[in-house]
Design an enzyme around this catalytic site. Structure first.
Site, PDB file in Angstrom:
ATOM      1  N   HIS A  62       0.853  -1.185   0.000  1.00  0.00           N
ATOM      2  CA  HIS A  62       0.000   0.000   0.000  1.00  0.00           C
ATOM      3  C   HIS A  62       0.890   1.237   0.000  1.00  0.00           C
ATOM      4  O   HIS A  62       1.964   1.246   0.608  1.00  0.00           O
ATOM      5  CB  HIS A  62      -0.920  -0.006   1.219  1.00  0.00           C
ATOM      6  CG  HIS A  62      -1.990   1.040   1.154  1.00  0.00           C
ATOM      7  ND1 HIS A  62      -2.748   1.263   0.030  1.00  0.00           N
ATOM      8  CD2 HIS A  62      -2.417   1.953   2.078  1.00  0.00           C
ATOM      9  CE1 HIS A  62      -3.599   2.244   0.249  1.00  0.00           C
ATOM     10  NE2 HIS A  62      -3.413   2.690   1.477  1.00  0.00           N
ATOM     11  N   HIS A  74      -3.690   9.034   0.672  1.00  0.00           N
ATOM     12  CA  HIS A  74      -3.609   7.744  -0.019  1.00  0.00           C
ATOM     13  C   HIS A  74      -4.956   7.413  -0.639  1.00  0.00           C
ATOM     14  O   HIS A  74      -6.003   7.864  -0.179  1.00  0.00           O
ATOM     15  CB  HIS A  74      -3.161   6.621   0.927  1.00  0.00           C
ATOM     16  CG  HIS A  74      -4.045   6.412   2.117  1.00  0.00           C
ATOM     17  ND1 HIS A  74      -4.547   5.183   2.475  1.00  0.00           N
ATOM     18  CD2 HIS A  74      -4.516   7.271   3.051  1.00  0.00           C
ATOM     19  CE1 HIS A  74      -5.288   5.300   3.565  1.00  0.00           C
ATOM     20  NE2 HIS A  74      -5.276   6.555   3.937  1.00  0.00           N
ATOM     21  N   CYS A 163      -3.810   2.673  -5.695  1.00  0.00           N
ATOM     22  CA  CYS A 163      -3.003   3.540  -4.831  1.00  0.00           C
ATOM     23  C   CYS A 163      -1.602   3.765  -5.378  1.00  0.00           C
ATOM     24  O   CYS A 163      -0.988   4.807  -5.140  1.00  0.00           O
ATOM     25  CB  CYS A 163      -2.938   2.964  -3.418  1.00  0.00           C
ATOM     26  SG  CYS A 163      -2.087   1.371  -3.301  1.00  0.00           S
TER      27      CYS A 163
END
Length: 232
Positions: A62, A74, A163
């Site tokens: 991530h 994010h 992301c």
């Protein structure tokens, strides 16, 4: 003896799908979300505004852009921005249910969370991707401003707008996802392997359900090799 490749390929497919979905694992024997660490869990003194933060997980990575003052921008799949404008509800930590529904509906938001909420207990790498882009790294303030301008609801795609695309656009000027590239190579490998026809069927069905691929172009690709396999 050669192991049956179909279960292995299907397992690999599931792993790669979860890699892009960003599901947080729940603790064994519990049906509730694990709370993030308390504030101050991470030492943010080594982070600078515009840094690219990377949190390796078991099945995925991530990414976020550090904005300063313990804030990270994010991109997260989330169904809530498409059904309500209540900022207080949207700003709450995204649950697995909201996340999965967001993936299915292909909706997301670029949100600003604390480092603790962003990392969720994982270790953090700082600017680890800079080595792959060399001279393409933008000024730190430019990266942070790009991230701030994109805060809010956005479309989501497992393959084309996740992301990683968000952070590479902010810090390097071009949306790129190496996780997507690896996933696509895995899919090609499975489809090329005639012993893994069942897995290729699963790939095609998953692409229809999760990725929104047009059935008119995908179904023949799925079922022609499947029928050949059945006939053989």
């Amino acid at each position: 003896t050669m192991k049956n490749p179909v279960p292995q390929a299907a397992s690999l497919l599931l792993e790669k799908l979860m890699l892009l979905v960003h599901i947080r694992p729940l603790p064994a024997g519990s049906g509730r979300e694990t709370p993030p660490p308390a504030p101050g869990y991470y030492d943010t003194s080594c982070f600078k505004r515009g840094d690219l933060l990377e949190v390796p997980r078991t099945l995925f990575i991530h990414f976020g852009i550090y904005l300063g003052e313990n804030r990270v921008a994010h991109l997260m799949p989330d169904i809530l921005p498409s059904i309500t404008g209540d900022r207080r509800q949207i700003q709450q930590v995204v649950t697995n249910k909201r996340l999965i529904l967001g993936v299915i509906a292909r909706t997301a938001s670029v949100r600003v969370d604390t480092v603790e909420d962003f990392a969720y207990g994982g270790s953090i790498l700082v600017n680890h991707m800079d080595r792959l882009f060399e001279d393409q790294v933008l000024a730190s303030e430019e990266a942070a401003r790009r991230a701030e301008k994109l805060v809010g609801a956005t479309a989501y795609s497992l393959l084309w707008n996740n992301c990683e695309h968000f952070v590479t656009y902010c810090r390097y000027g071009a949306p790129v996802s190496f996780q997507t590239d690896k996933f696509c190579e895995t899919v090609k490998m499975i489809i090329r392997d005639q012993r893994s026809v069942l897995a290729s069927v699963l790939v095609g069905l998953a692409s229809i359900v999760c990725l929104g691929v047009a059935p008119s172009t995908t179904l023949p690709t799925i079922f022609i090799p499947f029928f050949l396999w059945m006939a053989g």
